[in-house]
Design a protein around this motif. Structure first.
Motif, short mmCIF file in Angstrom:
data_model
loop_
_atom_site.label_atom_id
_atom_site.label_comp_id
_atom_site.label_asym_id
_atom_site.label_seq_id
_atom_site.Cartn_x
_atom_site.Cartn_y
_atom_site.Cartn_z
N ASN A 174 -4.14 -3.31 -4.04
CA ASN A 174 -3.18 -2.40 -4.68
C ASN A 174 -2.03 -3.17 -5.31
O ASN A 174 -1.59 -2.86 -6.42
N HIS A 201 1.17 4.19 -2.80
CA HIS A 201 1.02 5.63 -2.54
C HIS A 201 2.18 6.40 -3.17
O HIS A 201 1.99 7.44 -3.79
N HIS A 244 -6.98 -3.97 1.40
CA HIS A 244 -6.58 -2.81 0.59
C HIS A 244 -5.18 -2.97 -0.02
O HIS A 244 -4.98 -2.74 -1.21
N HIS A 299 -5.83 3.00 -6.77
CA HIS A 299 -6.76 3.14 -5.64
C HIS A 299 -8.21 3.14 -6.12
O HIS A 299 -9.08 2.62 -5.42
N ASP A 336 0.86 -1.20 0.00
CA ASP A 336 0.00 0.00 0.00
C ASP A 336 0.89 1.24 0.00
O ASP A 336 0.68 2.17 -0.78
FE LIG Z 1 -3.87 3.14 0.06
#
Ligand SMILES: [Fe+2]
Length: 396
Positions: free
Chosen positions: A292, A212, A288, A274, A208
């Motif tokens: 991703n 980002h 999550h 996302h 994750d």
């Molecule tokens: Fe995230």
């Protein structure tokens, strides 16, 4: 060459303290942010490790009171949980919130704090920059009760972000909420808080953070401020993620560095990875970070075919990973996508949606969710319904 943008905004108002043996100072530090009667938000798993007790001891050592503990946050929190948490804090006579947990716990504490301070339901908090402001909404945003965060995963970066994502079970969507008052006042990064993190969770949350950093670097909302953070986050992820996953408990340095990397990587400027992962979480409960990790390589290949300017941004990232980045810009992006798939595999995570419980029949609803997700607007290449359908199919 970095172009000069017509406009961007950058804000970061969370005081971060990072280092060893900081849990015992939680009260001493949080007092400086105005806390007196602290309401602790966590989950049962974290509480079971004994970490919360140590944080509570740190709170009282600093002369503050623990008004109560809410340990009912599930892996994927919801509007109903947020409202129960806010009501429990009111009942306990708390004046501040301390989140001890991962993204779901921290986001629950943020939105519960907004409900606690301003009233209304959790779903009413939805939106970007819509929190109450002075001067009939034109002035400074009104503060919420002091909030401190102790992240127990290295990934979400929620402890230094003004955004929160909460599931609305009725509408089967993830609500996105962002405004300046949601910046926690304090974040405490201590590798002791990720010591017992299972390898699979360290891997997923680390991916994750990597997502980002990469999405932030190529987003239409990129900025030189965020670039500096994204690239340093990627260097630290390159050097520490696999170590932290494989060596876990023994490698305090890798765990500490991953907490900092996750912190640097977070941004509101995300994109189609996302946009695709939020509905996969809301509709099929794909964690999550796992979602991703699966979507990222596919979106890189897609975006890189949206023009050389975009592909060149991926080349910058490939250079950091010492990949073969000569040749056409799309080749460099493809090399990065291939590197990520191999990394995800080495980390022991699924590389396909079907391995994560998503059936082919679910794609139509996922496409609808991705098109309606706020982050889709920030992707560097516009993605149509057909594009998303193709991306989900290629990831299946
Ligand atoms: Fe995230």
């Amino acid at each position: 060459m970095t172009p000069f943008k017509d406009f961007y905004q950058y804000a970061e108002s969370t005081r971060v303290i990072a280092g060893r043996d900081l849990l015992g100072s939680a009260g001493f530090e949080f007092q400086k942010e105005g806390a007196r009667r602290v309401f602790v938000v966590t989950d049962e798993v974290i509480r079971g490790t004994g970490l919360v007790e140590r944080v509570e001891a740190g709170v009282t050592d600093g002369g503050l009171e623990v008004a109560g503990v809410f340990d009912g946050v599930p892996q994927d929190s919801s509007t109903e949980v947020v409202e129960r948490c806010a009501a429990a804090a009111k009942e306990a006579g708390a004046d501040s919130f301390l989140a001890v947990g991962g993204g779901s716990v921290m986001d629950t504490a943020k939105v519960a704090d907004a409900v606690f301070t301003h009233g209304g339901g959790a779903a009413e908090q939805e939106g970007f920059f819509l929190m109450p402001r002075e001067d009939d909404g034109m002035g400074r945003p009104l503060d919420i009760a002091p909030l401190a965060c102790i992240p127990t995963t290295a990934g979400t970066g929620s402890e230094v972000s003004m955004a929160a994502v909460i599931k609305d079970p009725e509408r089967k969507v993830k609500l996105e909420i962002a405004d300046f008052p949601l910046f926690p006042r304090l974040a405490i990064l201590d590798p002791e808080s990720t010591r017992t993190l299972p390898a699979s969770v360290a891997a997923a949350t680390g991916m994750d953070a990597m997502t980002h950093a990469i999405e932030g670097y190529v987003s239409t909302e990129w900025s030189p401020h965020q670039d500096a953070r994204s690239l340093q986050a990627l260097r630290m992820i390159r050097d520490n993620l696999e170590r932290a996953v494989q060596r876990g408990e023994e490698d305090e340095e890798a765990r500490g560095n991953m907490l900092i990397a996750a912190n640097l990587a977070i941004t509101l400027a995300l994109g189609s990875v996302h946009a695709m992962s939020h509905p996969a979480g809301a509709q099929f409960s794909v964690p999550h970070g796992v979602a991703n990790a699966i979507h990222l390589p596919h979106v890189i290949r897609f975006n890189a075919r949206g023009g050389d300017t975009i592909a060149e941004r991926y080349r910058d990232i490939g250079e950091l990973f010492a990949l073969e980045t000569g040749g056409a810009p799309t080749d460099a992006a493809d090399a990065l996508a291939g590197y990520i798939t191999a990394l995800v595999d080495r980390l022991g995570l699924p590389t396909r949606l079907s391995q994560a419980g998503v059936p082919e029949s679910g794609i139509a609803a996922l496409v609808e969710g991705a098109m309606g997700d706020g982050t889709t607007l920030l992707n560097p290449r516009e993605a149509s319904e057909e594009d998303y359908a193709e991306l989900y199919r290629s990831a299946l």
